[in-house]
Structures are given as structure tokens and as C-alpha cells.
Write an enzyme that holds these catalytic residues in place. Structure first.
Site, PDB file in Angstrom:
ATOM      1  N   HIS A  72     -26.480   5.268  53.318  1.00  0.00           N
ATOM      2  CA  HIS A  72     -27.560   5.338  52.324  1.00  0.00           C
ATOM      3  C   HIS A  72     -28.064   6.767  52.181  1.00  0.00           C
ATOM      4  O   HIS A  72     -28.340   7.429  53.171  1.00  0.00           O
ATOM      5  CB  HIS A  72     -28.715   4.419  52.727  1.00  0.00           C
ATOM      6  CG  HIS A  72     -28.393   2.978  52.522  1.00  0.00           C
ATOM      7  ND1 HIS A  72     -29.306   1.970  52.750  1.00  0.00           N
ATOM      8  CD2 HIS A  72     -27.265   2.373  52.107  1.00  0.00           C
ATOM      9  CE1 HIS A  72     -28.745   0.811  52.477  1.00  0.00           C
ATOM     10  NE2 HIS A  72     -27.502   1.020  52.107  1.00  0.00           N
ATOM     11  N   TYR A 201     -39.078  -0.514  51.438  1.00  0.00           N
ATOM     12  CA  TYR A 201     -40.274  -0.752  52.252  1.00  0.00           C
ATOM     13  C   TYR A 201     -41.407  -1.002  51.258  1.00  0.00           C
ATOM     14  O   TYR A 201     -41.658  -0.158  50.393  1.00  0.00           O
ATOM     15  CB  TYR A 201     -40.631   0.475  53.090  1.00  0.00           C
ATOM     16  CG  TYR A 201     -39.670   0.774  54.215  1.00  0.00           C
ATOM     17  CD1 TYR A 201     -38.427   1.351  53.968  1.00  0.00           C
ATOM     18  CD2 TYR A 201     -40.013   0.496  55.542  1.00  0.00           C
ATOM     19  CE1 TYR A 201     -37.547   1.629  55.001  1.00  0.00           C
ATOM     20  CE2 TYR A 201     -39.141   0.775  56.585  1.00  0.00           C
ATOM     21  CZ  TYR A 201     -37.907   1.337  56.308  1.00  0.00           C
ATOM     22  OH  TYR A 201     -37.041   1.605  57.333  1.00  0.00           O
ATOM     23  N   PRO A 292     -40.769  -1.074  64.700  1.00  0.00           N
ATOM     24  CA  PRO A 292     -39.495  -0.889  63.994  1.00  0.00           C
ATOM     25  C   PRO A 292     -39.615  -0.287  62.597  1.00  0.00           C
ATOM     26  O   PRO A 292     -38.590  -0.067  61.939  1.00  0.00           O
ATOM     27  CB  PRO A 292     -38.931  -2.315  63.913  1.00  0.00           C
ATOM     28  CG  PRO A 292     -40.121  -3.197  64.015  1.00  0.00           C
ATOM     29  CD  PRO A 292     -41.111  -2.494  64.869  1.00  0.00           C
ATOM     30  N   LYS A 296     -36.365   3.636  64.445  1.00  0.00           N
ATOM     31  CA  LYS A 296     -36.031   4.696  65.405  1.00  0.00           C
ATOM     32  C   LYS A 296     -35.521   4.214  66.771  1.00  0.00           C
ATOM     33  O   LYS A 296     -34.982   5.019  67.538  1.00  0.00           O
ATOM     34  CB  LYS A 296     -37.273   5.572  65.659  1.00  0.00           C
ATOM     35  CG  LYS A 296     -37.678   6.397  64.455  1.00  0.00           C
ATOM     36  CD  LYS A 296     -36.809   7.639  64.328  1.00  0.00           C
ATOM     37  CE  LYS A 296     -36.931   8.305  63.005  1.00  0.00           C
ATOM     38  NZ  LYS A 296     -35.733   8.295  62.191  1.00  0.00           N
ATOM     39  N   TYR A 384     -37.120  10.533  58.723  1.00  0.00           N
ATOM     40  CA  TYR A 384     -36.425   9.254  58.555  1.00  0.00           C
ATOM     41  C   TYR A 384     -34.935   9.391  58.876  1.00  0.00           C
ATOM     42  O   TYR A 384     -34.384   8.557  59.610  1.00  0.00           O
ATOM     43  CB  TYR A 384     -36.633   8.755  57.121  1.00  0.00           C
ATOM     44  CG  TYR A 384     -36.231   7.326  56.905  1.00  0.00           C
ATOM     45  CD1 TYR A 384     -37.066   6.275  57.298  1.00  0.00           C
ATOM     46  CD2 TYR A 384     -35.014   6.998  56.317  1.00  0.00           C
ATOM     47  CE1 TYR A 384     -36.699   4.957  57.109  1.00  0.00           C
ATOM     48  CE2 TYR A 384     -34.638   5.681  56.120  1.00  0.00           C
ATOM     49  CZ  TYR A 384     -35.480   4.667  56.510  1.00  0.00           C
ATOM     50  OH  TYR A 384     -35.115   3.349  56.329  1.00  0.00           O
TER      51      TYR A 384
HETATM   52  C1  PHB Z   1     -32.802  -3.343  59.834  1.00  0.00           C
HETATM   53  O1  PHB Z   1     -31.872  -3.178  59.043  1.00  0.00           O
HETATM   54  O2  PHB Z   1     -32.804  -4.278  60.645  1.00  0.00           O
HETATM   55  C2  PHB Z   1     -33.944  -2.387  59.796  1.00  0.00           C
HETATM   56  C3  PHB Z   1     -33.886  -1.297  58.963  1.00  0.00           C
HETATM   57  C4  PHB Z   1     -34.958  -0.417  58.919  1.00  0.00           C
HETATM   58  C5  PHB Z   1     -36.077  -0.645  59.697  1.00  0.00           C
HETATM   59  C6  PHB Z   1     -36.123  -1.739  60.561  1.00  0.00           C
HETATM   60  C7  PHB Z   1     -35.044  -2.621  60.602  1.00  0.00           C
HETATM   61  O3  PHB Z   1     -37.125   0.192  59.616  1.00  0.00           O
END
Ligand code: PHB
Ligand code: APR
Length: 390
Positions: A72, A201, A292, A296, A384
Site C-alpha cells: 500500500h 481509519y 493497534p 506497530k 506510519y
Molecule cells: C490489520 O490489518 O489487522 C491492521 C491494520 C492496521 C492496524 C491494525 C490492524 O492499525
């Protein structure tokens, strides 16, 4: 049993340490309390920073990751239905993230370890670590009811948050920091084609939602729920309805499908500010947990291991102890940075108070600043994808 490095825990930390040591000709034994099937099927997050992928490339364990992982080059942030994209390429000089489930990483690392002759003892629970203030530490472990001992030069405590290594450190040698958040994540895996090309998000007045992916046919999605909530309260229909509301933005259409995994995880920040004592070194979740929201966890574990492996290799190959002495301090710079970023992302996106409250307006002001300032968007992008040099 005798070895040079005794590793407790076959998660991402222990498994990558073993591969790095094996490559340098250093012998190790890894103890894992669970079965191979259990650790290979434990569902967790799946965001790999560029640094992590680089290390897996270097270790030649990334073939499947490159075939099945999804690269990505940006991420979407939604706020009250408005969507912006943070372009990594432009803001970080071409760095990116890869989406690949942690259990797939674990499968690849276990296979590489066993192909390369590293000894992993499954269903072997470490019970006690002794003499780590001397040059001859011992790990006592149990397998099938029988007690065994690993005699080694170093112990790597890669045994996660609930392990024994952190508890073995003398209480006076570290400070502990802990923050429990007043919300949890309900996470699902579904046989549904992703409704987005990059992660979303989303802040919504009903709570946070995250759309992630696993493949062209499987989506990974999360909803903010209360800490005392249970999966029984969340029928599949209710989950899809709620996700559709919280993720909505102009032109967005949520694809639904069969949900085959559903679990609630609490959110916490945790760490200790010293990860070593004598010949005992902690890495990964054993020493720190991040919420999460920044993706990280696994990346921090791997970053610790880079420092630890290079310190151990320098000890054996060059007879130098400098890096071992500095291990904790070297790791802590990145860990504090990741703690701050994960906490920032958590507070940016989760509903904390009423819709017109002071907290809400701060969150909105932060979102609008990201939208209008390239400097702020760059700060987010570089954290990020993972900072390069710390
Ligand atoms: C996930 O794909 O499980 C995932 C991705 C980004 C995050 C948390 C979990 O911030
Ligand atoms: N003896 C042997 N093994 C143990 C013991 C013990 N006493 N206690 C725990 N373990 C094992 C666990 O079963 C687990 O497989 O240690 C392993 C630790 O692995 P992880 O929890 O995956 O921790 P780590 O390798 O540090 O990886 C961190 O995992 O939890 C996620 O979000 C986190 O992505 C991050 C990553």
C-alpha cells in the site's frame, strides 16, 4: 541441553532472532509453550513496515509475502464522513507498507527456521530463568510433565506480554508505564472482497472503524466497542450495519460476506524502561504493548531483534560488549516514538466523549490540520510507514 542463546517464545520476535543468529553461525534453542498449529493460526494484526519487509528480504523469508502480501502506498483517514488520503510515496520518498497477516509471517518464519536446522521445541513451557547475572544462565522448562534445563550464554525473553522473562527481571531495575483505554476493538475476518484499495481509519460519532484487508477475497475489519462488550452482542448483521454506517463517505459501498472470525481485544499501552539485566534480554511484547491503531506491534518486535541480534553477533564475532550494554537504550528511542504515535492515532480516531464536546472539537481540529498541512501529513506518513533511522 546446552546452547549459546536460549530463546523463550516462538512469536515474530523469537523466530526472527533465531534466523539472524543461525545466519551468523550462532547456536540457539527456542522454547514455545504452545503447539505449532496454535501459533500458526493465532489471528493478529497484519501491517508490516518497510523496515520489517526489508529484514525479511534480507533473511530470504519473503517469497510468499511478496506473492500474497498487498503493498500500500497510501492510507485513507475519514472524519465524520469526509475522507482524505495520505500518500506515502510523495511524503516519504517512496516508502510503503505491506499488508500480510501475522500468522502468515509466523508460518514463514517457522518453516525457514526448521528448514535451516534451528531447534524449536513446541509445547515446552519455560518456568524459571536462573543465574542470568552470571555468564552461565539456565532456563528451566517443562514438556510432557517432565522438567528440563537449557544451559546457555544468553537468554532472550521473547515470550510476549504474559511470559515469564519480564517477571524475572529484578523489580528495582525498571519502571513500568501502563495506560488502559476505555474502549476495545471487535475484529472480524470475512470472506468479502475488500471495499477499498487502501486501509480506511474512520472517526464516526458512533465510534471508530477500520477497514483493512487480507487478500482479494478476504477483508479484515474492526469496530470500537465498550470494554465490557461481548461478541454475543454482535450478530453478523449488526456488525455489517455498523461498519457500513461508520465507514461511509462519498461513493463508498461496503461489500459484505461470511464472517469466519470474531474477537474482542482490549486496548492498552504498556512498557518498561529497561529491557535487560545481566545476560537476560527482553524483546517484543514481553517489554512493550502498543494499542493497534498505528499497526506497530509486530514491527517494534522486529526492530528490537535487529538491535539484539547485532549485539549478540558483535559479542561472539568481535568480542565486543558495547552493543549489548546499550541494547535497551537503543531500543527505547524507537519504542517511545511508537508509543507516542500509537497513542496519537488512538486519540485521533476513537470516540471518547459526546459529539459536541471539547474532546470532539480537538479531534476535528487535528483532522483538519492533517488535511491542510503537508508538514502534518508528512509527520503521520513517516511514522506510519516506520522511521528509518531510529
Ligand atoms: C490489520 O490489518 O489487522 C491492521 C491494520 C492496521 C492496524 C491494525 C490492524 O492499525
Ligand atoms: N514458555 C515458552 N513460551 C512462552 C512462554 C513460556 N513461559 N510464555 C509465552 N510464550 C510464547 C507464547 O505462546 C507466544 O507464542 O511466547 C510467544 C510470544 O509471542 P508473541 O506474543 O507473538 O510476541 P512477540 O514475538 O513479541 O511478537 C509481538 O505479536 O502480540 C503480537 O501485536 C503483537 O504483533 C506483535 C507481536
Amino acid at each position: 541441553m546446552k546452547t549459546q542463546v536460549g530463546i523463550i517464545g516462538a512469536g515474530p520476535a523469537g523466530l526472527s532472532l533465531a534466523l539472524l543468529l543461525q545466519r551468523a553461525g550462532i547456536d540457539c534453542i527456542m522454547l514455545e509453550s504452545r503447539s505449532r498449529e496454535y501459533v500458526e493460526s493465532r489471528v493478529r494484526a497484519g501491517l508490516l513496515e518497510q523496515n520489517t519487509v526489508d529484514l525479511f528480504n534480507e533473511l530470504q523469508v519473503a517469497d510468499r509475502l511478496h506473492k500474497e502480501g498487498l503493498q500500500h502506498h497510501g492510507v485513507y483517514f475519514n472524519f465524520d464522513g469526509e475522507s482524505i488520503r495520505i500518500p506515502f510515496d510523495e511524503l516519504t520518498g517512496g516508502r510503503c507498507i505491506t499488508i500480510y497477516g501475522q500468522q502468515e509471517v509466523v508460518k514463514d518464519l517457522i518453516k525457514a527456521n526448521s528448514d535451516r536446522g534451528v531447534k524449536i521445541i513446541f509445547e515446552a513451557t519455560a518456568a524459571k530463568i536462573e543465574d542470568f547475572e552470571t555468564t552461565a544462565p539456565k532456563i528451566y522448562f517443562k514438556q510432557n510433565g517432565e522438567e528440563h534445563i537449557v544451559e546457555c550464554d544468553f537468554v532472550a525473553g521473547c515470550d510476549g506480554y504474559h511470559g515469564i522473562a519480564r517477571k524475572a527481571l529484578p523489580a528495582k531495575c525498571y519502571n513500568e508505564f501502563k495506560k488502559e483505554y476505555p474502549f476495545s476493538w471487535l475484529g472480524i475476518l470475512a470472506n468479502a472482497a475488500p471495499s477499498t484499495d487502501e486501509l480506511i481509519y474512520a472517526f464516526h460519532e458512533r465510534g471508530f472503524a477500520l477497514h483493512s484487508l487480507r487478500s482479494e477475497k478476504v477483508s479484515r475489519l474492526y469496530l470500537q466497542v465498550d470494554n465490557d462488550d461481548t461478541t454475543d452482542n454482535w450478530s453478523d448483521k449488526k456488525i455489517w450495519e455498523e461498519l457500513s454506517i461508520r465507514l461511509s463517505s462519498k461513493g463508498f459501498m461496503l461489500h459484505t460476506g461470511e464472517i469466519f472470525e470474531k474477537a474482542i481485544t482490549p486496548m492498552r499501552s504498556f512498557m518498561i524502561d529497561n529491557m535487560q539485566y545481566g545476560r537476560l534480554f527482553l524483546a517484543g511484547d514481553a517489554a512493550h504493548i502498543v494499542p493497534p491503531t498505528g499497526g506497530k506491534g509486530l514491527n517494534l518486535a522486529v526492530a528490537d531483534i535487529k538491535w539484539l541480534s547485532s549485539a549478540i553477533i558483535d559479542f561472539y564475532n568481535n568480542n565486543k560488549e558495547e552493543k549489548l550494554k546499550n541494547y535497551s537504550a537503543d531500543c527505547l528511542r524507537r519504542i517511545w516514538r511508537a508509543q507516542d504515535f500509537s497513542n496519537f492515532m488512538t486519540y485521533l480516531f476513537h470516540k471518547q466523549a459526546a459529539h459536541d464536546s471539547f474532546e470532539y472539537h480537538l479531534q476535528k481540529a487535528r483532522f483538519e490540520y492533517i488535511q491542510s498541512s503537508k508538514a502534518q501529513a508528512t509527520t503521520i506518513a513517516e511514522n506510519y510507514v516506520g522511521l528509518k533511522d531510529i
